[in-house]
Design a protein around this motif. Structure first.
Motif, mmCIF file in Angstrom:
data_model
loop_
_atom_site.group_PDB
_atom_site.id
_atom_site.type_symbol
_atom_site.label_atom_id
_atom_site.label_comp_id
_atom_site.label_asym_id
_atom_site.label_seq_id
_atom_site.Cartn_x
_atom_site.Cartn_y
_atom_site.Cartn_z
ATOM 1 N N TYR A 1 -0.817 -7.209 -11.592
ATOM 2 C CA TYR A 1 -1.188 -6.881 -10.223
ATOM 3 C C TYR A 1 -2.446 -7.667 -9.830
ATOM 4 C CZ TYR A 1 2.140 -3.047 -9.928
ATOM 5 O OH TYR A 1 3.284 -2.296 -9.877
ATOM 6 N N PHE B 1 -9.308 -3.481 -2.888
ATOM 7 C CA PHE B 1 -8.049 -2.912 -3.365
ATOM 8 C C PHE B 1 -7.711 -3.548 -4.692
ATOM 9 C CE2 PHE B 1 -4.662 -0.147 -1.980
ATOM 10 C CZ PHE B 1 -3.609 -0.481 -2.814
ATOM 11 N N LYS C 1 -1.696 -1.377 -8.597
ATOM 12 C CA LYS C 1 -0.511 -0.980 -7.855
ATOM 13 C C LYS C 1 -0.885 -0.245 -6.567
ATOM 14 C CE LYS C 1 3.960 1.317 -8.455
ATOM 15 N NZ LYS C 1 4.831 2.077 -9.401
ATOM 16 N N ASN C 2 -1.900 0.630 -6.669
ATOM 17 C CA ASN C 2 -2.234 1.435 -5.499
ATOM 18 C C ASN C 2 -3.618 2.052 -5.648
ATOM 19 O OD1 ASN C 2 -1.928 2.717 -3.044
ATOM 20 N ND2 ASN C 2 -0.856 4.469 -3.917
ATOM 21 N N ASN C 3 -4.657 1.240 -5.744
ATOM 22 C CA ASN C 3 -6.009 1.740 -5.971
ATOM 23 C C ASN C 3 -6.980 1.189 -4.927
ATOM 24 O OD1 ASN C 3 -5.605 3.064 -8.763
ATOM 25 N ND2 ASN C 3 -4.839 0.996 -9.076
ATOM 26 N N ARG C 4 -7.617 2.107 -4.219
ATOM 27 C CA ARG C 4 -8.632 1.744 -3.236
ATOM 28 C C ARG C 4 -9.946 2.353 -3.666
ATOM 29 N NH1 ARG C 4 -6.877 4.513 0.425
ATOM 30 N NH2 ARG C 4 -5.132 3.132 0.943
ATOM 31 N N ASP D 1 -9.032 3.454 4.549
ATOM 32 C CA ASP D 1 -7.622 3.484 4.151
ATOM 33 C C ASP D 1 -6.756 2.524 4.966
ATOM 34 O OD1 ASP D 1 -6.805 6.721 5.707
ATOM 35 O OD2 ASP D 1 -7.470 4.811 6.551
ATOM 36 N N SER E 1 -4.610 -1.827 2.310
ATOM 37 C CA SER E 1 -3.613 -1.455 1.309
ATOM 38 C C SER E 1 -3.058 -2.719 0.658
ATOM 39 C CB SER E 1 -2.480 -0.642 1.936
ATOM 40 O OG SER E 1 -1.797 -1.416 2.912
ATOM 41 N N SER F 1 0.185 -4.548 -1.991
ATOM 42 C CA SER F 1 1.563 -4.470 -2.457
ATOM 43 C C SER F 1 1.888 -5.727 -3.246
ATOM 44 C CB SER F 1 2.538 -4.293 -1.293
ATOM 45 O OG SER F 1 2.452 -5.418 -0.423
#
Lengths: 121, 107
Positions: B31, B47, B50-53, B59, B62, B64
């Motif tokens: 990633y 960011f 996979k999906n960490n902020r 927000d 994002s 991907s």
């Protein structure tokens, strides 16, 4: 609060040696890799290499192998980037950054403020 | 290849959505992480994975990944988002590599 505090700006002549530093605060220094990142004037970011202060394991990016030395002193929570013979092309801002791994995802989560190195005759 | 390629520049109308892309073979295995850099400042992690902020990052940011391409999306871009963005990942040798950088302009 986690902080990385770098040493101040330097002005040097070609052929001189230099060591700049990065001191960690607010976390266990020996448990995280530290990266050094170069940014030449008006250009992008380049990772020069990383060091694990816990055992001084050091990895250099191919472009920087043999050009610089990365070291650490755990007794004072400090990482170093050093040159034995500076060139004008070494003029840049140098950042240190802490490397964090969370569930296998890596990132540079905290950064120093940067050290400007100017090499000019 | 150990290179990560980003488009040099992208523009977005205020309040609209913009996607910044980063292409490279290593992204099939790792990633990306994404950094915002404003003039005269150190980069800031916005960011990763996979999906960490990180804490404190709005927000509207994002991330991907699809195949060899990672993306950072800003949904509802604000004036303060106008600056440079860099991706980062690891190459096949485990070295960290940055993308070439993308300048975002908010119109």
């Amino acid at each position: 609060e986690v902080q990385l505090v770098q040493s101040g700006a330097e002005v040097k002549k070609p052929g001189e040696s230099l060591r700049i530093s990065c001191k960690g605060f607010g976390y266990t220094f020996t448990n995280f890799w530290i990266a050094w990142v170069r940014q030449m004037p008006g250009k992008g970011l380049e990772c020069m290499g990383i060091i694990y202060p816990g055992d001084s394991d050091t990895r250099y990016s191919p472009s920087f192998q043999g050009q610089v030395t990365i070291a650490a002193d755990n007794s004072i929570n400090t990482a170093y980037l050093q040159w034995s013979r500076l060139k004008a092309s070494d003029s840049a801002i140098y950042y240190c950054a802490r490397v964090t791994s969370s569930y296998g995802d890596h990132c540079f989560d905290y950064w120093g403020q940067g050290t400007l190195v100017t090499v000019s005759s | 290849s150990s290179e990560l390629t980003q488009g040099p520049a992208v523009s977005v109308a205020l309040g609209q959505t913009v996607r910044i892309t980063c292409q490279g073979d290593s992204l099939r295995n790792y990633y990306a992480s994404w950094y915002q850099q404003k003039p005269g400042q150190a980069p800031l992690l916005v960011f990763f994975g996979k999906n960490n902020r990180p804490s404190g990052i709005p927000d509207r940011f994002s991330g991907s990944r699809s195949g060899n391409t990672a993306s950072l999306t800003i949904t509802g871009a604000q004036a303060e988002d106008e600056t440079d963005y860099y991706c980062n990942s690891r190459d096949s040798s485990g070295n960290y590599v940055f993308g070439t950088g993308t300048k975002v302009t908010v119109l």
